[in-house]
Design a protein around this motif. Sequence first.
Motif, PDB file in Angstrom:
ATOM      1  N   LYS A  28       0.875  -1.197  -0.095  1.00  0.00           N
ATOM      2  CA  LYS A  28      -0.094   0.054   0.031  1.00  0.00           C
ATOM      3  C   LYS A  28       0.768   1.350   0.142  1.00  0.00           C
ATOM      4  O   LYS A  28       0.552   2.325  -0.666  1.00  0.00           O
ATOM      5  N   LEU A  79       3.851   1.325  -1.271  1.00  0.00           N
ATOM      6  CA  LEU A  79       5.048   1.101  -2.177  1.00  0.00           C
ATOM      7  C   LEU A  79       6.421   0.667  -1.539  1.00  0.00           C
ATOM      8  O   LEU A  79       7.350   1.288  -2.148  1.00  0.00           O
ATOM      9  N   ALA A 119       7.575   1.736   0.974  1.00  0.00           N
ATOM     10  CA  ALA A 119       8.458   2.703   1.562  1.00  0.00           C
ATOM     11  C   ALA A 119       8.936   2.528   2.691  1.00  0.00           C
ATOM     12  O   ALA A 119       8.449   1.466   3.594  1.00  0.00           O
ATOM     13  N   LYS A 158       5.153  -3.163  -9.095  1.00  0.00           N
ATOM     14  CA  LYS A 158       4.914  -1.837  -9.010  1.00  0.00           C
ATOM     15  C   LYS A 158       6.164  -1.016  -8.298  1.00  0.00           C
ATOM     16  O   LYS A 158       6.445  -0.129  -8.701  1.00  0.00           O
ATOM     17  N   ALA A 210       9.979   2.761  -2.527  1.00  0.00           N
ATOM     18  CA  ALA A 210       9.599   4.057  -3.187  1.00  0.00           C
ATOM     19  C   ALA A 210      10.268   5.121  -2.121  1.00  0.00           C
ATOM     20  O   ALA A 210      10.093   6.341  -1.942  1.00  0.00           O
ATOM     21  N   GLY A 211      11.307   4.644  -1.342  1.00  0.00           N
ATOM     22  CA  GLY A 211      12.087   5.675  -0.694  1.00  0.00           C
ATOM     23  C   GLY A 211      11.892   5.533   0.902  1.00  0.00           C
ATOM     24  O   GLY A 211      10.883   4.850   1.350  1.00  0.00           O
ATOM     25  N   ALA A 212      12.456   6.371   1.622  1.00  0.00           N
ATOM     26  CA  ALA A 212      12.209   6.541   3.230  1.00  0.00           C
ATOM     27  C   ALA A 212      10.700   7.005   3.312  1.00  0.00           C
ATOM     28  O   ALA A 212      10.045   7.414   2.344  1.00  0.00           O
ATOM     29  N   ASP A 213       9.829   6.694   4.495  1.00  0.00           N
ATOM     30  CA  ASP A 213       8.579   6.619   4.566  1.00  0.00           C
ATOM     31  C   ASP A 213       8.306   8.137   4.741  1.00  0.00           C
ATOM     32  O   ASP A 213       8.711   8.806   6.057  1.00  0.00           O
ATOM     33  N   ILE A 214       7.815   8.768   3.834  1.00  0.00           N
ATOM     34  CA  ILE A 214       7.558  10.491   4.153  1.00  0.00           C
ATOM     35  C   ILE A 214       6.814  10.681   5.023  1.00  0.00           C
ATOM     36  O   ILE A 214       7.175  11.845   5.752  1.00  0.00           O
ATOM     37  N   PHE A 234       9.242   1.140  -9.278  1.00  0.00           N
ATOM     38  CA  PHE A 234      10.126   2.215  -8.684  1.00  0.00           C
ATOM     39  C   PHE A 234      11.285   1.772  -7.779  1.00  0.00           C
ATOM     40  O   PHE A 234      10.962   0.966  -6.524  1.00  0.00           O
ATOM     41  N   ILE A 278      13.338   4.280  -5.802  1.00  0.00           N
ATOM     42  CA  ILE A 278      13.627   5.607  -5.943  1.00  0.00           C
ATOM     43  C   ILE A 278      14.091   6.099  -4.628  1.00  0.00           C
ATOM     44  O   ILE A 278      13.438   5.638  -3.448  1.00  0.00           O
ATOM     45  N   GLY A 286      15.536   6.050  -1.179  1.00  0.00           N
ATOM     46  CA  GLY A 286      15.955   5.298  -0.195  1.00  0.00           C
ATOM     47  C   GLY A 286      15.849   3.830  -0.903  1.00  0.00           C
ATOM     48  O   GLY A 286      16.719   2.787  -0.609  1.00  0.00           O
ATOM     49  N   GLU A 304      18.747   3.610  -3.033  1.00  0.00           N
ATOM     50  CA  GLU A 304      19.956   3.329  -2.235  1.00  0.00           C
ATOM     51  C   GLU A 304      19.988   1.919  -1.730  1.00  0.00           C
ATOM     52  O   GLU A 304      21.138   1.441  -1.466  1.00  0.00           O
ATOM     53  N   GLU A 350      14.969  13.030  -3.905  1.00  0.00           N
ATOM     54  CA  GLU A 350      14.833  13.831  -2.305  1.00  0.00           C
ATOM     55  C   GLU A 350      14.880  15.539  -2.622  1.00  0.00           C
ATOM     56  O   GLU A 350      14.197  16.065  -1.893  1.00  0.00           O
ATOM     57  N   LEU A 379      11.674  17.211  -2.376  1.00  0.00           N
ATOM     58  CA  LEU A 379      11.263  17.261  -0.885  1.00  0.00           C
ATOM     59  C   LEU A 379      12.062  18.072  -0.047  1.00  0.00           C
ATOM     60  O   LEU A 379      11.723  18.335   1.112  1.00  0.00           O
ATOM     61  N   GLY A 382      20.197  10.748   2.042  1.00  0.00           N
ATOM     62  CA  GLY A 382      20.668  10.486   3.292  1.00  0.00           C
ATOM     63  C   GLY A 382      21.214   8.926   3.423  1.00  0.00           C
ATOM     64  O   GLY A 382      21.578   8.681   4.722  1.00  0.00           O
TER      65      GLY A 382
HETATM   66  N1  CAA Z   1       6.578   7.355   1.736  1.00  0.00           N
HETATM   67  C1  CAA Z   1       5.284   7.117   2.363  1.00  0.00           C
HETATM   68  N2  CAA Z   1       4.163   6.806   1.417  1.00  0.00           N
HETATM   69  C2  CAA Z   1       4.453   6.702   0.040  1.00  0.00           C
HETATM   70  C3  CAA Z   1       5.785   6.715  -0.485  1.00  0.00           C
HETATM   71  C4  CAA Z   1       6.892   7.130   0.613  1.00  0.00           C
HETATM   72  N3  CAA Z   1       8.207   7.470   0.106  1.00  0.00           N
HETATM   73  N4  CAA Z   1       5.788   6.672  -1.811  1.00  0.00           N
HETATM   74  C5  CAA Z   1       4.724   6.504  -1.969  1.00  0.00           C
HETATM   75  N5  CAA Z   1       3.778   6.264  -1.017  1.00  0.00           N
HETATM   76  C6  CAA Z   1       2.427   5.969  -0.897  1.00  0.00           C
HETATM   77  C7  CAA Z   1       1.556   7.206  -1.468  1.00  0.00           C
HETATM   78  O1  CAA Z   1       1.388   8.322  -0.329  1.00  0.00           O
HETATM   79  C8  CAA Z   1       0.331   6.627  -1.782  1.00  0.00           C
HETATM   80  O2  CAA Z   1      -0.476   6.279  -0.607  1.00  0.00           O
HETATM   81  P1  CAA Z   1      -2.069   6.714  -0.452  1.00  0.00           P
HETATM   82  O3  CAA Z   1      -2.500   5.499  -1.351  1.00  0.00           O
HETATM   83  O4  CAA Z   1      -2.551   6.191   0.907  1.00  0.00           O
HETATM   84  O5  CAA Z   1      -2.531   8.186  -0.836  1.00  0.00           O
HETATM   85  C9  CAA Z   1       0.770   5.275  -2.228  1.00  0.00           C
HETATM   86  O6  CAA Z   1       1.960   5.031  -1.813  1.00  0.00           O
HETATM   87  C10 CAA Z   1       0.755   4.984  -3.825  1.00  0.00           C
HETATM   88  O7  CAA Z   1       1.473   6.156  -4.294  1.00  0.00           O
HETATM   89  P2  CAA Z   1       1.235   7.196  -5.283  1.00  0.00           P
HETATM   90  O8  CAA Z   1      -0.504   7.010  -5.306  1.00  0.00           O
HETATM   91  O9  CAA Z   1       1.881   8.269  -5.245  1.00  0.00           O
HETATM   92  O10 CAA Z   1       1.495   6.213  -6.592  1.00  0.00           O
HETATM   93  P3  CAA Z   1       1.980   6.749  -8.016  1.00  0.00           P
HETATM   94  O11 CAA Z   1       2.120   5.349  -8.839  1.00  0.00           O
HETATM   95  O12 CAA Z   1       1.125   7.699  -8.434  1.00  0.00           O
HETATM   96  O13 CAA Z   1       3.532   7.548  -7.895  1.00  0.00           O
HETATM   97  C11 CAA Z   1       5.699   7.550  -7.017  1.00  0.00           C
HETATM   98  C12 CAA Z   1       4.310   6.584  -7.534  1.00  0.00           C
HETATM   99  C13 CAA Z   1       6.119   8.169  -8.338  1.00  0.00           C
HETATM  100  C14 CAA Z   1       6.815   6.529  -6.406  1.00  0.00           C
HETATM  101  C15 CAA Z   1       5.295   8.414  -6.095  1.00  0.00           C
HETATM  102  O14 CAA Z   1       4.390   7.823  -4.977  1.00  0.00           O
HETATM  103  C16 CAA Z   1       6.146   9.130  -5.083  1.00  0.00           C
HETATM  104  O15 CAA Z   1       6.896  10.008  -5.726  1.00  0.00           O
HETATM  105  N6  CAA Z   1       6.762   8.796  -3.876  1.00  0.00           N
HETATM  106  C17 CAA Z   1       7.704   9.628  -2.982  1.00  0.00           C
HETATM  107  C18 CAA Z   1       9.047   8.993  -3.591  1.00  0.00           C
HETATM  108  C19 CAA Z   1      10.077   9.895  -2.909  1.00  0.00           C
HETATM  109  O16 CAA Z   1      10.223  11.157  -2.908  1.00  0.00           O
HETATM  110  N7  CAA Z   1      11.028   9.004  -2.262  1.00  0.00           N
HETATM  111  C20 CAA Z   1      12.155   9.649  -1.360  1.00  0.00           C
HETATM  112  C21 CAA Z   1      11.774   9.926   0.031  1.00  0.00           C
HETATM  113  S1  CAA Z   1      12.941  10.579   0.948  1.00  0.00           S
HETATM  114  C22 CAA Z   1      14.223   9.366   0.889  1.00  0.00           C
HETATM  115  O17 CAA Z   1      14.277   8.352   0.622  1.00  0.00           O
HETATM  116  C23 CAA Z   1      15.516   9.832   1.786  1.00  0.00           C
HETATM  117  C24 CAA Z   1      16.567   9.120   1.862  1.00  0.00           C
HETATM  118  O18 CAA Z   1      17.509   9.206   1.209  1.00  0.00           O
HETATM  119  C25 CAA Z   1      16.779   7.765   2.683  1.00  0.00           C
END
Ligand code: CAA
Length: 251
Positions: free
Chosen positions: A25, A27, A29, A61, A65-69, A106, A108, A110, A113, A133, A136, A141
């Motif tokens: 749910k 992805l 994260a 899918k 999708a990275g760290a839990d935002i 995806f 992407i 974390g 990483e 990142e 955001l 990191g």
């Molecule tokens: N954290 C928490 N929830 C996430 C998430 C994340 N990184 N990525 C996706 N989700 C959740 C969404 O909020 C959504 O939840 P709901 O159904 O409750 O709304 C669900 O997963 C499905 O995501 P989308 O509806 O956005 O799916 P999409 O197919 O339209 O897009 C995506 C997919 C392009 C991956 C998009 O979800 C996205 O851009 N996600 C964020 C990716 C991101 O920015 N990652 C970096 C995080 S920071 C990090 O990782 C720091 C580090 O270096 C350790």
Amino acid sequence: MEAANILVSINETKKTAIVTLNRPKELNALSYDFLNELNVALHTLDKNDSVNCIILTGSTKAFAAGADIKALAEQSPIGIWKMDMYGLWQSLKQLKKPIIAAVAGFAIGGGCELAMICDMIIAAENAQFGQPEIKLGIMPGAGGTQRLPKLVGKNKAMEMVLTGNFISADEAYRIGLVNKVVPTEMLILEAETTANLIASQSTIAVQMAKESILKSFEMSLNDGLAFERRNYMACFDTPEQKEKMKAFLSK
Ligand code: CAA
């Protein structure tokens, strides 16, 4: 009953294991608890003598999708420090057995990483890699600014980290981020073929070779060569070395 977040399946005949990230749910994260669970699963397999090579995968899918935002949005520097995700990332680095990331969808932030901490990456045609990142208001990191340039070179790493744009599996292959690209439905089969081959080699030689290659990122050439020499010599204390060389000479 709630499904487990990390699924582990062991093939004792082939001495391989598949670890599946199963938080669909979100992805996959990477929350603290989820990354912690992954750590525990991988370290348990690292100590299991019936496993020589591990495949790490996600869903079609998303690999991750990275760290839990949600967990990061309200964080402070001290909060992040106390959470100590860094300790979990460092702990993944200590694993001795080879890990193949089998990436679909995806990978992407974390997630990219995490794939890069693995020892090889096999990508499905639908895989997308990126370090978004910057979009955001932060930066990678968990190794994105360190491992990525070592794999793809400075300019491409700059482009990925500073624009946050994703790249396709084919581009990831072209720039050296992934080992190969395969049809999505063949991903696990391909990863298994490579894992089976690695798992059939001498366990000690494989782990010592992995350790030596990773040291090359941290040591000067001379120190790395000395390290390699010691691991090379240690392989001569294994039954596999005796058996395999004897078999070669007597065939
Ligand atoms: N954290 C928490 N929830 C996430 C998430 C994340 N990184 N990525 C996706 N989700 C959740 C969404 O909020 C959504 O939840 P709901 O159904 O409750 O709304 C669900 O997963 C499905 O995501 P989308 O509806 O956005 O799916 P999409 O197919 O339209 O897009 C995506 C997919 C392009 C991956 C998009 O979800 C996205 O851009 N996600 C964020 C990716 C991101 O920015 N990652 C970096 C995080 S920071 C990090 O990782 C720091 C580090 O270096 C350790």
